[in-house]
Write a protein that holds these residues in place. Structure first.
Motif, PDB file in Angstrom:
ATOM      1  N   ILE A   3       0.940  -1.312  -0.216  1.00 17.36           N
ATOM      2  CA  ILE A   3       0.087  -0.226   0.044  1.00 17.36           C
ATOM      3  C   ILE A   3       0.894   1.139   0.008  1.00 17.36           C
ATOM      4  N   GLN A   7      -1.912   7.580   4.059  1.00 15.65           N
ATOM      5  CA  GLN A   7      -3.327   7.051   4.440  1.00 15.65           C
ATOM      6  C   GLN A   7      -4.202   8.225   4.155  1.00 15.65           C
ATOM      7  N   ILE A  12      -5.684   4.962  -1.003  1.00 18.01           N
ATOM      8  CA  ILE A  12      -6.552   3.819  -0.913  1.00 18.01           C
ATOM      9  C   ILE A  12      -7.167   3.516  -2.176  1.00 18.01           C
TER      10      ILE A  12
END
Length: 371
Positions: A3, A7, A12
């Motif tokens: 990932i 954040q 995402i």
């Protein structure tokens, strides 16, 4: 898949867009890389056909220079093959010059193949933004629905025009990509490398094969073989002619050849290098040598070179050979018991499978024919 170290909603969604389970071919990766490049360049309006051409350009070096497979179902390789049929000279062209070349092909069948690439990926890349709204729809209806939903959505990566010819990168995404360009570019490289590695599991140096060929530094190899030639009489393994001034006048000065092509191994380690004449090196190009004809002679010349370095105390030049395999390490560690047959066996164990894999990838076999 790793990932992004961010954040946020955008981070995402980026990961979701290129989730492993949704990628059966390379289209989404190359399509998204084109969008990212446009945003980094400050463009927010992207012509869909132009982005397809960017996809082809992004895949150009991996496919044409390094012979990597994009997958059995992937159509980008097929289009690249069409480009090369129509313009064989494009194989050595800089990828940045490809756009004009591709746009110059006006044939309807070729344009149809270009447009077909966009029919799916333009819409389906946005699927993670509309998972709920798309549930239960037939595959046929999904594109129309995604296009419709995107037009009023400021949160999706882009909006698709009603005519389906352009897309508009939304402001929040343009800002996000600009602000995090280095991280996003690095992550995109990482995703592409992983994709290619899965489809080319035995191929070395995949991380280096998504970029243009680098300039090679053969200065160390030239010093190595220069020292060897001061102490050992060498014969060119391809022409079987001594490396004398008489033959350099005919076949060109001494040149360093990558026995297994550099575009496959991506390194300049001395154990894969051999001196030859410049004309012969040019003829061989990036082809693999016929092992039945040349491997024994190659290994013998390599043995002579290593033995020369041991006998003259030039041990620092042996470092590259420690990367061949553990048996080679053991032999070079106990130099007083350096057996020719063991050295040749170790070198063959490394070279033979590499040549087989390169041949399987599409590298052509070569042998010298005296004209």
């Amino acid at each position: 898949m790793e990932i992004l170290p961010l954040q946020s909603f955008e981070a995402i969604k980026l990961v979701q867009m290129l989730a492993d389970k949704s990628m059966t071919n390379s289209y989404k990766i190359f399509w998204l890389r084109g969008i990212i490049d446009s945003a980094i360049e400050g463009k927010t309006v992207v012509n869909i056909e132009d982005n397809v051409i960017k996809m082809i350009s992004e895949a150009w070096y991996p496919v044409t220079q390094y012979k990597l497979s994009l997958g059995k179902l992937d159509k980008i390789e097929e289009i690249i093959g069409e480009v090369l049929k129509r313009d064989p000279g494009a194989a050595i062209r800089n990828k940045d010059d490809l756009a004009d070349t591709i746009k110059s092909f006006g044939a309807a069948d070729f344009r149809s193949k270009i447009n077909r690439l966009a029919r799916y990926v333009t819409f389906r890349l946005l699927t993670p933004f509309y998972a709920e709204q798309l549930r239960g729809l037939s595959d046929h209806d999904k594109n129309r629905k995604i296009q419709e939903l995107s037009q009023g959505d400021q949160d999706a990566l882009y909006r698709i025009s009603s005519k389906g010819t352009s897309l508009y990168i939304n402001d929040r995404w343009a800002t996000f990509i600009q602000k995090n360009r280095q991280v996003i570019s690095g992550w995109s490289d990482h995703v592409l490398i992983n994709y290619l590695q899965r489809r080319n599991p035995n191929v070395p140096a995949i991380p280096l094969k998504i970029f243009p060929p680098m300039k090679r530094d053969l200065s160390k190899a030239k010093r190595f073989w220069g020292l060897v030639q001061e102490n050992v009489e060498l014969m060119d393994i391809y022409t079987k002619r001594p490396m004398t001034s008489q033959h350099t006048l005919e076949l060109g000065e001494i040149s360093i050849d990558h026995f297994v092509p550099w575009s496959f191994v991506q390194h300049d380690l001395v154990w894969n290098l051999i001196p030859t004449f410049k004309r012969i090196n040019s003829m061989k190009s990036n082809h693999v040598p016929n092992l039945n004809k040349y491997l024994d002679d190659f290994c013998i010349v390599q043995y002579k070179a290593v033995n020369c370095m041991i006998n003259t105390g030039m041990h620092k030049y042996l470092e590259d050979y420690y990367t061949v395999d553990q048996k080679m390490v053991e032999m070079l560690t106990r130099r007083s018991n350096f057996e020719k047959k063991d050295f040749i066996a170790a070198l063959k164990r490394t070279i033979e499978p590499q040549v087989q894999i390169a041949t399987n990838q599409g590298f052509l076999e070569w042998e010298y024919i005296d004209d």
